[in-house]
Motif scaffolding. Structure first.
Motif, short mmCIF file in Angstrom:
data_model
loop_
_atom_site.label_atom_id
_atom_site.label_comp_id
_atom_site.label_asym_id
_atom_site.label_seq_id
_atom_site.Cartn_x
_atom_site.Cartn_y
_atom_site.Cartn_z
N GLU A 36 0.84 -1.21 0.00
CA GLU A 36 0.00 0.00 0.00
C GLU A 36 0.87 1.26 0.00
O GLU A 36 0.64 2.18 -0.77
N ALA A 37 1.87 1.26 0.89
CA ALA A 37 2.72 2.44 1.07
C ALA A 37 3.82 2.54 0.02
O ALA A 37 4.41 3.60 -0.16
N GLY A 38 4.08 1.45 -0.68
CA GLY A 38 5.17 1.45 -1.66
C GLY A 38 6.54 1.57 -1.01
O GLY A 38 7.45 2.18 -1.56
N THR A 39 6.68 0.99 0.18
CA THR A 39 7.98 1.05 0.88
C THR A 39 8.42 -0.36 1.28
O THR A 39 7.61 -1.27 1.33
N GLY A 40 9.71 -0.49 1.55
CA GLY A 40 10.22 -1.76 2.08
C GLY A 40 10.71 -2.73 1.02
O GLY A 40 11.41 -3.68 1.34
N PHE A 41 10.35 -2.50 -0.24
CA PHE A 41 10.78 -3.42 -1.30
C PHE A 41 11.92 -2.83 -2.11
O PHE A 41 11.99 -1.62 -2.32
N PHE A 65 12.80 -7.68 0.73
CA PHE A 65 11.83 -7.00 1.58
C PHE A 65 12.43 -6.75 2.96
O PHE A 65 12.93 -7.67 3.60
N THR A 66 12.39 -5.50 3.38
CA THR A 66 12.84 -5.13 4.72
C THR A 66 11.62 -4.70 5.53
O THR A 66 10.92 -3.76 5.13
N ALA A 67 11.36 -5.41 6.63
CA ALA A 67 10.21 -5.09 7.49
C ALA A 67 10.47 -3.77 8.22
O ALA A 67 11.62 -3.34 8.32
N PRO A 68 9.39 -3.14 8.73
CA PRO A 68 9.54 -1.85 9.42
C PRO A 68 10.54 -1.90 10.58
O PRO A 68 11.16 -0.90 10.90
N ASP A 69 10.72 -3.07 11.21
CA ASP A 69 11.68 -3.16 12.33
C ASP A 69 13.11 -3.35 11.84
O ASP A 69 14.03 -3.58 12.63
N GLY A 70 13.31 -3.31 10.52
CA GLY A 70 14.67 -3.37 9.97
C GLY A 70 15.15 -4.76 9.60
O GLY A 70 16.21 -4.90 8.99
N THR A 71 14.38 -5.80 9.93
CA THR A 71 14.81 -7.15 9.58
C THR A 71 14.48 -7.44 8.12
O THR A 71 13.42 -7.05 7.64
#
Ligand code: C2E
Ligand code: MG
Ligand code: MG
Ligand code: MG
Length: 285
Positions: A36-41, A65-71
């Motif tokens: 949705e946000a277009g982030t993390g990929f 893919f990087t999750a919001p917690d950085g992993t």
């Protein structure tokens, strides 16, 4: 009491099931939010090289893919979840657009192709071929510079009607010069004879085959696969080459194209661009 026993049985027979379910749901939610946000990929690109000349002939686009917690989460984990939840449609469209955009410059400057992984669910979408052709038009990448990778299980587990439909879709794309590769060959249950009934061009032989290629029997098996592929006009590509010994066997068996950590790891676009320029400069010198 019966209910109690049932619950106990479930606990006894499926330890960790609830935890796995929660993890799955968390990942699905994170993927949905990221799409949705277009982030993390991000896309990484791994060179495919000619084992005789060491030249880079193509790059495989691999999604990160990087999750919001950085992993960072492995695509082997999150791609199946994206497929189950239907998110792969939008995600796959983004991958294709990004990969073709990046590859356009590399193709113009260095003549290389890009290979993009496509999931079964994407292939079953009746709009798939139109979407791919629209991406080529927008990015200016020629069809001959694009390879679509599909795993054999996608075709083997589908019904006859689905397979026929997917075949027609792939045949239409091939008419525009796009090549089709079977990914991870040797891990499923299909025979080359069966695969040959499909419109395909490239056979990527799985790392499981390549890793033991220095042992006599495995080498014989690999040689047979390469020869059979060739007799069917399929280009063989060895996946997961990690040692110089393996590369030596590939040269000997004349499996011309290979991919693996020995040659290069998957790299972010700027690093891959730098590597291509470095190689071109070295050749010109
Ligand atoms: P794949 O398409 O077979 O990609 C090759 C995988 O092998 C990549 O893992 C790559 O990093 C890894 N690899 C390459 N060389 C070596 C080596 O020498 N040794 C070892 N041990 N591994 C090597 P990655 O990037 O984790 O991707 C895993 C799988 O996830 C891919 O397997 C592909 O099936 C799927 N995938 C990745 N990106 C996408 C995508 O954009 N769309 C779809 N549908 N699937 C994707
Ligand atoms: Mg692949
Ligand atoms: Mg593979
Ligand atoms: Mg694989």
């Amino acid at each position: 009491a019966a209910k109690e026993a049932g619950r106990n049985r479930a606990v006894r027979y499926h330890p960790g099931l609830r935890e796995a379910h929660v993890a799955h749901t968390v990942l699905a939610d994170r993927l949905r939010a990221a799409v949705e946000a277009g982030t993390g990929f991000a896309m990484h690109y791994q060179p495919v090289v000619d084992v005789h000349t060491n030249r880079i002939t193509a790059v495989e686009a691999l999604l990160r893919f990087t999750a919001p917690d950085g992993t960072s989460v492995s695509p082997a984990v999150f791609v199946p979840v994206a497929e189950e939840t239907g998110l792969i449609g939008r995600l796959g469209a983004w991958v294709l657009e990004q990969a073709c955009t990046d590859a356009k410059a590399w193709h113009d400057e260095h003549g290389i192709s890009v290979t993009v992984n496509v999931s079964g669910r994407q292939l079953r979408n009746p709009q798939f071929a139109d979407e791919v052709l629209a991406v080529l038009k927008r990015t200016g990448l020629p069809g001959a510079a694009l390879v679509l990778e599909i795993t054999e299980t996608v075709l083997v587990t589908a019904s006859i009607e689905q397979t026929a439909e997917v075949s027609r879709r792939l045949a239409r794309l091939r008419a525009f010069g796009i090549r089709i590769a079977i990914d991870d060959f040797g891990t499923g249950y299909s025979s080359l004879a069966y695969l040959r009934t499909l419109p395909i061009d490239v056979l990527k032989i799985d790392r499981a085959f390549v890793s033991r290629i220095e042992e006599r029997q495995d080498k014989a098996l690999f040689r047979a696969v390469v020869e059979l592929a060739r007799s069917m006009y399929l280009q063989p590509v060895a996946e997961g080459v990690e040692t110089t010994g393996q590369a030596g066997v590939l040269r000997e068996l004349d499996c011309g194209l290979a991919q693996g950590f020995l040659f290069a790891r998957p790299l972010p676009a700027p690093s891959l661009a730098a590597l291509l320029s470095e190689r071109a400069a070295a050749l010109a010198a």
